[in-house]
Design a protein around this motif. Structure first.
Motif, PDB file in Angstrom:
ATOM      1  N   TYR A  11      24.319 -57.501 -20.814  1.00  0.00           N
ATOM      2  CA  TYR A  11      25.540 -58.456 -20.798  1.00  0.00           C
ATOM      3  C   TYR A  11      26.848 -58.127 -20.085  1.00  0.00           C
ATOM      4  O   TYR A  11      27.108 -56.875 -20.388  1.00  0.00           O
ATOM      5  N   THR A  13      30.547 -58.895 -19.756  1.00  0.00           N
ATOM      6  CA  THR A  13      31.664 -59.552 -20.336  1.00  0.00           C
ATOM      7  C   THR A  13      32.898 -59.169 -19.356  1.00  0.00           C
ATOM      8  O   THR A  13      33.410 -57.989 -19.244  1.00  0.00           O
ATOM      9  N   ARG A  44      31.246 -64.393 -20.397  1.00  0.00           N
ATOM     10  CA  ARG A  44      29.981 -63.665 -20.551  1.00  0.00           C
ATOM     11  C   ARG A  44      28.967 -63.986 -19.758  1.00  0.00           C
ATOM     12  O   ARG A  44      28.403 -65.218 -19.901  1.00  0.00           O
ATOM     13  N   ASN A  72      18.789 -56.357 -30.535  1.00  0.00           N
ATOM     14  CA  ASN A  72      18.865 -57.306 -31.228  1.00  0.00           C
ATOM     15  C   ASN A  72      19.610 -58.537 -30.806  1.00  0.00           C
ATOM     16  O   ASN A  72      19.347 -59.569 -31.649  1.00  0.00           O
ATOM     17  N   ASP A  73      20.341 -58.368 -29.998  1.00  0.00           N
ATOM     18  CA  ASP A  73      21.275 -59.587 -29.601  1.00  0.00           C
ATOM     19  C   ASP A  73      20.718 -60.068 -28.237  1.00  0.00           C
ATOM     20  O   ASP A  73      21.600 -60.764 -27.664  1.00  0.00           O
ATOM     21  N   PHE A  74      19.552 -60.056 -28.117  1.00  0.00           N
ATOM     22  CA  PHE A  74      19.005 -60.498 -26.499  1.00  0.00           C
ATOM     23  C   PHE A  74      18.651 -62.114 -26.699  1.00  0.00           C
ATOM     24  O   PHE A  74      18.383 -62.414 -25.580  1.00  0.00           O
ATOM     25  N   ASP A  75      18.716 -62.589 -27.893  1.00  0.00           N
ATOM     26  CA  ASP A  75      17.960 -63.997 -27.919  1.00  0.00           C
ATOM     27  C   ASP A  75      18.593 -65.028 -27.112  1.00  0.00           C
ATOM     28  O   ASP A  75      17.889 -65.496 -26.311  1.00  0.00           O
ATOM     29  N   TYR A  77      19.832 -64.372 -24.002  1.00  0.00           N
ATOM     30  CA  TYR A  77      19.123 -64.149 -22.622  1.00  0.00           C
ATOM     31  C   TYR A  77      17.675 -64.222 -22.618  1.00  0.00           C
ATOM     32  O   TYR A  77      17.426 -65.026 -21.490  1.00  0.00           O
ATOM     33  N   TYR A  98      21.893 -52.588 -29.379  1.00  0.00           N
ATOM     34  CA  TYR A  98      22.464 -53.707 -28.557  1.00  0.00           C
ATOM     35  C   TYR A  98      21.927 -53.581 -27.320  1.00  0.00           C
ATOM     36  O   TYR A  98      21.445 -52.511 -26.773  1.00  0.00           O
ATOM     37  N   THR A  99      21.570 -54.783 -26.601  1.00  0.00           N
ATOM     38  CA  THR A  99      21.511 -54.802 -25.149  1.00  0.00           C
ATOM     39  C   THR A  99      22.456 -54.064 -24.499  1.00  0.00           C
ATOM     40  O   THR A  99      23.629 -54.244 -24.797  1.00  0.00           O
ATOM     41  N   GLN A 101      25.430 -53.291 -22.317  1.00  0.00           N
ATOM     42  CA  GLN A 101      26.584 -54.298 -21.968  1.00  0.00           C
ATOM     43  C   GLN A 101      27.538 -53.526 -21.207  1.00  0.00           C
ATOM     44  O   GLN A 101      28.041 -52.482 -21.532  1.00  0.00           O
TER      45      GLN A 101
END
Length: 310
Positions: A11, A13, A44, A72-75, A77, A98-99, A101
């Motif tokens: 990601y 930002t 983002r 775990n935050d990939f949903d 994407y 985390y993915t 970033q």
């Protein structure tokens, strides 16, 4: 042909500071720096080399198969990739991470301060080339250090031709490791800064490096690109961009063009021009995956730029 794209998902930002950093950072106080910037603009974006390359190759109706590690935050994407029907079976979830970033702040002079968290990218080596079926060509793009080393070795052992694209990850590797990459890879792709750094680290000239691979590709921004192959240097012109919005991701778009041309056994002159046009289309848009085109329109624009149609 299926192209296995080994690299990062991230990601980005991106924040815009409506002033100049130099007006707020006191040179004689950097040893006790404590500063905050107000950033009215923030966006983002989906990024990472594997994601960007796969997205661009998919626009060309190629057959991308990205491989990477995410958190775990990939949903969100994942939903984006599903929307574009980009296969995700080799994107591995690493729990409790985390993915990767990047947090990028840009000032009015286009200076940037970037903080990067690798997160799940550090586990890239847990993916294995052998698990991907029907692969005819590949690329090792910037990723976790161990993952890049192991994936290059696995491509080589499997006799799958691949592009080595170290990108911003090049400084992670020492002389012996870079020499090994150049022996394993079928093709090497660098920008002009990376090419200079590669030469300094390996003590290889451009001519010496060219002898170790089937082609060495060096991109030079608005000056186009050079493709060294079979003892020749092919000068590839830059395609015309209607506006210069954001150069981030242009290198990934270019590499998707290389994969497309190589997968379709096109000559290097055409392959380089496809890559060049993809880069020009990308630079016209902010973010790395916000551009879109119909394939017919792409080939029309190709003909407009280069006076022939593949």
């Amino acid at each position: 042909m299926t192209a296995l794209i080994c690299g990062s998902f991230a990601y980005d930002t991106i924040m815009v500071f409506h002033d100049q950093f130099k007006n707020h950072i006191l040179p004689n106080k950097v040893h006790i720096l404590n500063i905050s910037f107000l950033v009215p603009e923030l966006r983002r974006e989906f990024g990472g080399c594997a994601g960007n390359i796969a997205y661009n190759l998919n626009l060309l109706k190629g057959n991308p198969l990205p491989m990477g590690t995410v958190g775990n935050d990939f949903d969100p994407y994942q939903e984006w990739l599903d929307r574009w029907k980009i296969p995700c079976q080799h994107i591995r979830l690493i729990e409790n991470t985390y993915t990767a970033q990047a947090f990028i702040t840009t000032d009015r002079d286009n200076n940037q301060i970037t903080v990067f968290h690798p997160g799940a990218m550090n586990y890239a080596h847990e993916n294995q080339i052998a698990t991907a079926e029907g692969v005819n060509i590949g690329i090792v793009a910037p990723d976790g250090r161990a993952g890049m080393i192991e994936h290059a070795q696995q491509f080589h052992e499997a006799k799958i031709p691949f592009i080595f694209d170290p990108g911003q990850g090049l400084p992670m590797f020492n002389k012996d490791e870079l020499l090994e990459f150049s022996k394993q890879a079928t093709w090497v792709a660098l920008n002009d800064y990376e090419a200079q750094l590669f030469q300094e680290r390996t003590d290889l000239s451009i001519q010496q490096l060219t002898k170790q691979v089937e082609a060495l590709i060096i991109t030079r921004g608005a000056e186009g690109s050079d493709i060294y192959t079979q003892g020749k240097c092919l000068k590839i012109p830059a395609a015309k961009a209607t506006t210069l919005a954001d150069p981030t991701g242009c290198g990934d778009a270019y590499r998707a063009g290389l994969l497309y041309g190589l997968s379709h056994k096109m000559d290097w002159e055409t392959t380089g021009r496809i890559a060049s046009l993809l880069g020009a289309i990308k630079i016209e848009h902010h973010g790395t995956q916000n551009h879109y085109f119909e394939l017919t329109a792409f080939w029309d624009r190709f003909e407009e730029n280069f006076n022939y149609r593949p």
